[in-house]
Design a protein around this motif. Structure first.
Motif, short mmCIF file in Angstrom:
data_model
loop_
_atom_site.label_atom_id
_atom_site.label_comp_id
_atom_site.label_asym_id
_atom_site.label_seq_id
_atom_site.Cartn_x
_atom_site.Cartn_y
_atom_site.Cartn_z
N HIS A 406 0.80 -1.31 0.00
CA HIS A 406 0.15 0.15 -0.08
C HIS A 406 0.85 1.25 0.06
N GLU A 407 2.14 0.98 -0.27
CA GLU A 407 3.13 2.37 -0.38
C GLU A 407 3.83 2.44 -1.70
N VAL A 408 3.44 1.60 -2.58
CA VAL A 408 4.21 1.82 -3.84
C VAL A 408 3.57 3.05 -4.52
N GLY A 409 4.52 3.70 -5.15
CA GLY A 409 3.73 5.00 -5.78
C GLY A 409 4.08 6.08 -5.20
N ALA A 410 4.42 6.02 -3.77
CA ALA A 410 4.81 7.21 -3.06
C ALA A 410 3.63 8.32 -2.84
N ARG A 411 2.35 7.78 -3.15
CA ARG A 411 1.14 8.77 -2.81
C ARG A 411 0.41 8.33 -1.70
N THR A 412 0.82 7.17 -1.00
CA THR A 412 -0.46 7.11 0.18
C THR A 412 0.10 7.89 1.19
N ALA A 413 -1.02 8.71 1.86
CA ALA A 413 -0.88 9.44 2.88
C ALA A 413 -1.82 8.81 4.20
N MET A 414 -2.73 8.04 4.06
CA MET A 414 -3.28 7.13 4.98
C MET A 414 -3.54 5.68 4.46
N ARG A 415 -2.96 5.05 5.07
CA ARG A 415 -2.90 3.51 4.75
C ARG A 415 -4.13 2.95 5.07
N PRO A 416 -4.19 1.50 4.74
CA PRO A 416 -5.41 0.67 5.16
C PRO A 416 -5.38 0.44 6.51
N GLY A 417 -6.71 0.48 7.23
CA GLY A 417 -6.87 0.21 8.64
C GLY A 417 -7.66 1.14 9.22
N ASP A 418 -7.69 2.26 8.52
CA ASP A 418 -8.70 3.55 9.09
C ASP A 418 -10.05 3.55 8.34
N ASP A 419 -10.74 4.55 8.36
CA ASP A 419 -12.07 4.62 7.75
C ASP A 419 -11.98 4.60 6.38
N ALA A 420 -10.89 5.30 5.91
CA ALA A 420 -10.75 5.42 4.41
C ALA A 420 -9.26 5.64 4.41
N GLY A 421 -8.75 5.36 3.12
CA GLY A 421 -7.39 5.56 2.36
C GLY A 421 -7.22 6.87 2.08
N ILE A 422 -6.01 7.49 1.95
CA ILE A 422 -6.11 8.91 1.37
C ILE A 422 -4.76 8.79 0.47
N LEU A 423 -4.85 9.27 -0.74
CA LEU A 423 -3.86 9.42 -1.79
C LEU A 423 -3.50 10.66 -1.85
N ALA A 424 -2.07 11.09 -2.17
CA ALA A 424 -1.87 12.57 -2.11
C ALA A 424 -1.75 12.95 -3.71
N ILE A 425 -2.49 13.88 -4.05
CA ILE A 425 -2.79 13.99 -5.56
C ILE A 425 -1.84 15.37 -5.58
N ARG A 426 -0.72 15.39 -5.58
CA ARG A 426 0.08 16.63 -5.72
C ARG A 426 -0.13 17.52 -6.73
N GLU A 427 -0.62 16.84 -7.98
CA GLU A 427 -0.88 17.86 -9.01
C GLU A 427 -1.94 18.70 -8.86
N ALA A 428 -2.89 18.42 -8.12
CA ALA A 428 -4.04 19.33 -7.82
C ALA A 428 -4.02 19.78 -6.20
N GLU A 429 -2.81 19.62 -5.69
CA GLU A 429 -2.78 20.05 -4.34
C GLU A 429 -3.70 19.34 -3.33
N THR A 430 -4.17 18.13 -3.50
CA THR A 430 -5.44 18.04 -2.59
C THR A 430 -5.07 16.55 -2.22
N GLY A 431 -5.70 15.60 -1.30
CA GLY A 431 -5.88 14.38 -0.94
C GLY A 431 -7.15 13.79 -1.51
N LEU A 432 -6.71 12.57 -2.09
CA LEU A 432 -8.06 11.68 -2.65
C LEU A 432 -8.45 10.77 -1.74
N ALA A 433 -9.51 10.43 -1.04
CA ALA A 433 -9.89 9.64 0.04
C ALA A 433 -10.62 8.54 -0.82
N ILE A 434 -10.53 7.43 -0.48
CA ILE A 434 -11.35 6.28 -1.17
C ILE A 434 -11.84 5.36 0.12
N THR A 435 -13.09 4.93 -0.03
CA THR A 435 -13.58 3.91 0.85
C THR A 435 -14.68 2.98 0.21
#
Length: 704
Positions: A406-435
């Motif tokens: 869950h770390e490959v790609g160097a975007r993971t800001a919140m790993r599995p095990g919490d309510d949602a995962g979060i990816l760092a979308i630096r291109e848009a300066e935002t976090g992308l959360a997914i559940t």
């Protein structure tokens, strides 16, 4: 399975002749429930799919939504249910491969996966065997192609004993210039097949997915299961990037259900064009394959591209650079007919729109589901607490997700095990959360209310991390729709999802339907998986673990309705499903604001297991929870749309959100670790240290 007689009559009447064997097989697969949605399409119009953020909605390989004017997200979900029963490893692995190709066919680069898994009773050996193979297949494939798995869920229910579900979602990044669709653009362009050679694996996969699993499915249906090759998929992902970068692709479609026949006919039909294809041009893995096999084999890691004639040589050079097979198999035409040649004969000549989109819809009878009458068991507090904490449905999923990279790609800001995962979308300066997920005990109890609650639960997962819901895709799974009670449940979960997402103002931008999930042990519970994405203003978010020096607050009301709760699944009994909030969008907005406050130090949603599991998960060795609830029923109720917050400024929290959501004092957090819960109406307190909680919740660690 053969072409049904009413369908054969319809085809014969339109063609004014009997179909050839390849034509009959093509219609059988493309007109199957899996491809044509014959029983579900009449109901799917209930979904609202439009919004300012929606760039590409339902009907393509994947949906596309915008984060800003320069950054888009491709988003899709697929099921690979029957194959994962017959061959759990390859069935699950190729499910990952298929949804990733859906993403790259839009011109996007895949950056994250979420898997929702449903298997039979954990106490039985066979479901554990299936789960181990499924997790290994997902892990091996996702890890090999370098796409992190950052979210998902695992659920156990006896209704999945003969038919597990594997629902996999994927997100990818694209922009307006790189965006490609599955709509052929002009006649005279070449159709180019790129990727693995075609073999006989996966033959009849679409029709296989549109019938109930029999007792001998594990042996008789094995040839219908595809075999994955993640290393070729990785090469295909990278080659696709180069093809898109150089502007060589006019349209694209991945080869999934119904193989080449499905992908190429749908591609040209969507563009109002035709195709002329020479099946002998297809590069093969096996000798002696006939026209039907070449047309319908579901061999993996293959894409069909529409390419201008002047770009073909460059596409061939790029395929050669990445050591991928390539065949120029035909061209688009202005005839509107889908034509295939083999061994000097025309073996297919049918209207493209007719074969790709001409299946008649089913008008099936329904029986409306009813909720159970209350029949509640006596509750021994300590026994109930320990039973629920140890349930495989509430236990830690760490055994599952630690097998995924869950770390490959160097975007993971919140790993599995919490309510949602979060990816760092630096291109848009935002976090992308997914559940991703649903609670089958909810929809088994109350299909409509449980599906509505699924929408609210996924939105709550995002909101607990400070993320505003952006869009969702659905994977609606049910049993045999020809049974009126099953079709009634299916209709109810579709309506529940549609109403829930509409009330939350979250567009349903794509999805998948999987029916005939029925076996000798009966139909599965109606299972409306949602994968939902949201955005955060930055990459940071409060975790679920308390820091230990604040007040503990419930946002939402205490409720004592236990319908669908894990407590009743474990101890027996029944109840009506908890009442749903009248203002779900305001509830979500309030939770987002609460999670974003500077003095908020932890947030966790209340779902499976109720407050009992939420509080246990928030406690750990360095941060403890000391809470009081009004009753045992309030401790175990799973009413959705609620979160527990640790705050160092309760008054500020009330001022910020108290006009939109009830704010209830639960207690305090400590630095001593562990959990202490007092049930007021029984005047009883139970205590567990962090080690005991970990032991209770380690049920899945017995696997593998």
């Amino acid at each position: 399975m053969t072409l049904a007689e009413p369908d054969r009559e319809r085809v014969t009447e339109t063609l004014d002749r009997e179909p050839t064997r390849p034509e009959a097989a093509l219609f059988e697969n493309l007109w199957s429930e899996h491809c044509a949605y014959r029983s579900s399409r009449p109901l799917l119009g209930a979904f609202e799919s439009e919004g300012e953020q929606v760039v590409v909605g339902p009907g393509d390989d994947a949906a596309v939504v915008s984060l800003d004017e320069d950054t888009y997200v491709a988003f899709g979900i697929e099921s690979h249910n029957h194959p994962s029963y017959v061959d759990p490893y390859d069935g699950a692995a190729t499910g990952v491969g298929g949804i990733v190709r859906d993403i790259i066919s839009m011109g996007a680069y895949p950056i994250g996966l979420a898997d929702s898994l449903y298997v039979g009773d954990f106490a039985d050996e066979h479901p554990r065997y299936l789960l181990e193979g499924i997790v290994e297949g997902i892990g091996d494939y996702g890890n090999s192609i370098g796409v992190p798995t950052i979210a998902g869920s695992t659920r156990f229910h006896q209704g999945y004993e003969g038919n597990p579900l594997v629902n996999v979602a994927c997100v990818g990044l694209v922009d307006e210039q790189r965006l490609v669709t599955a709509e052929a653009s002009a006649p005279g362009n070449k159709l180019v097949l790129v990727g693995n050679a075609t073999g006989r694996d996966g033959l009849g996969g679409a029709s296989f997915a549109s019938e109930d699993l029999g007792e001998d499915a594990e042996t008789e249906d094995r040839p219908a299961v595809q075999v994955g090759d993640p290393y070729t998929e990785k090469l295909l992902i990278e080659a696709n990037e180069v093809l898109i970068d150089e502007g060589l692709i006019e349209s694209a479609r991945d080869l999934g259900a119904a193989g080449l026949g499905g992908a190429s006919s749908e591609l040209v039909a969507k563009g109002g064009l035709g195709a002329d294809i020479d099946l002998e041009k297809v590069h093969l893995r096996e000798t002696g394959m006939n026209a039907t096999e070449i047309l319908l084999a579901e061999s993996q890691e293959r894409m069909v591209y529409e390419v201008r004639p002047e770009h073909v040589s460059r596409v061939e050079a790029i395929a050669d650079r990445f050591d991928l097979g390539i065949s120029v198999i035909g061209e688009t035409t202005d005839t509107g007919r889908y034509v295939c040649h083999f061994d000097g004969e025309t073996v297919v000549d049918v209207p493209a729109v007719f074969v790709a989109d001409g299946a008649p819809m089913n008008d099936l009878p329904t029986i409306d589901p009813e909720q159970p009458e209350p029949d509640l068991p006596e509750i021994d507090l300590r026994e109930a607490m320990e039973t629920v904490l140890a349930s495989p449905n509430t236990a830690s999923d760490e055994w599952v997700y630690r097998q995924y990279d869950h770390e490959v790609g160097a975007r993971t800001a919140m790993r599995p095990g919490d309510d949602a995962g979060i990816l760092a979308i630096r291109e848009a300066e935002t976090g992308l959360a997914i559940t991703s997920g649903t609670e089958p005990t909810w929809t088994d109890t109350a299909p409509y209310e449980g599906a509505y609650a699924t929408a609210l639960e996924n939105a709550t997962n995002l909101a607990a991390k400070g993320a505003s819901p952006l869009a969702t895709v659905d994977c609606v799974n049910a049993g045999n729709p020809e049974k009126p009670d099953v079709y009634g449940e299916f209709a109810a979960i579709v309506d529940g999802l549609a109403d829930g997402c509409s009330d939350l103002d979250v567009p349903v931008v794509g999805g998948n339907v999987s029916l005939y999930n029925d076996s000798n042990v009966g139909p599965i519970p109606p299972t409306p998986t949602l994968a939902m994405i949201g955005t955060t203003p930055d990459f940071d978010a409060p975790t679920l673990a308390v820091e230990g020096e604040g007040e503990l607050v419930l946002l939402g009301a205490f409720t004592e309705q236990l319908g669908g709760a894990e407590l009743l699944s474990q101890l027996g009994g029944a109840d009506r499903f908890p009442e749903l909030p009248e203002n779900p969008s305001e509830v979500i907005e309030a939770i987002i604001e609460a999670a974003s406050l500077e003095r908020t130090t932890a947030v966790h949603d209340v779902s499976d297991g109720g407050l009992a599991v939420t509080l246990a998960e928030m406690a750990h060795e360095a941060g403890g929870v000391d809470a009081t609830v009004p009753s045992a029923a309030a401790l175990f109720s799973e009413a959705p749309g609620r979160v527990v917050v640790e705050t160092t400024d309760r008054e500020g929290l009330v001022d910020a959100v108290g006009d939109r959501i009830p704010v209830q004092s639960l207690g305090t957090t400590t630095t001593a670790g562990g959990l202490s819960v007092t049930v007021a109406d029984e005047d009883e307190t139970i205590n567990y240290d962090a080690a005991q909680i970990t032991e209770f919740r380690s049920t899945l660690e017995t696997l593998g």
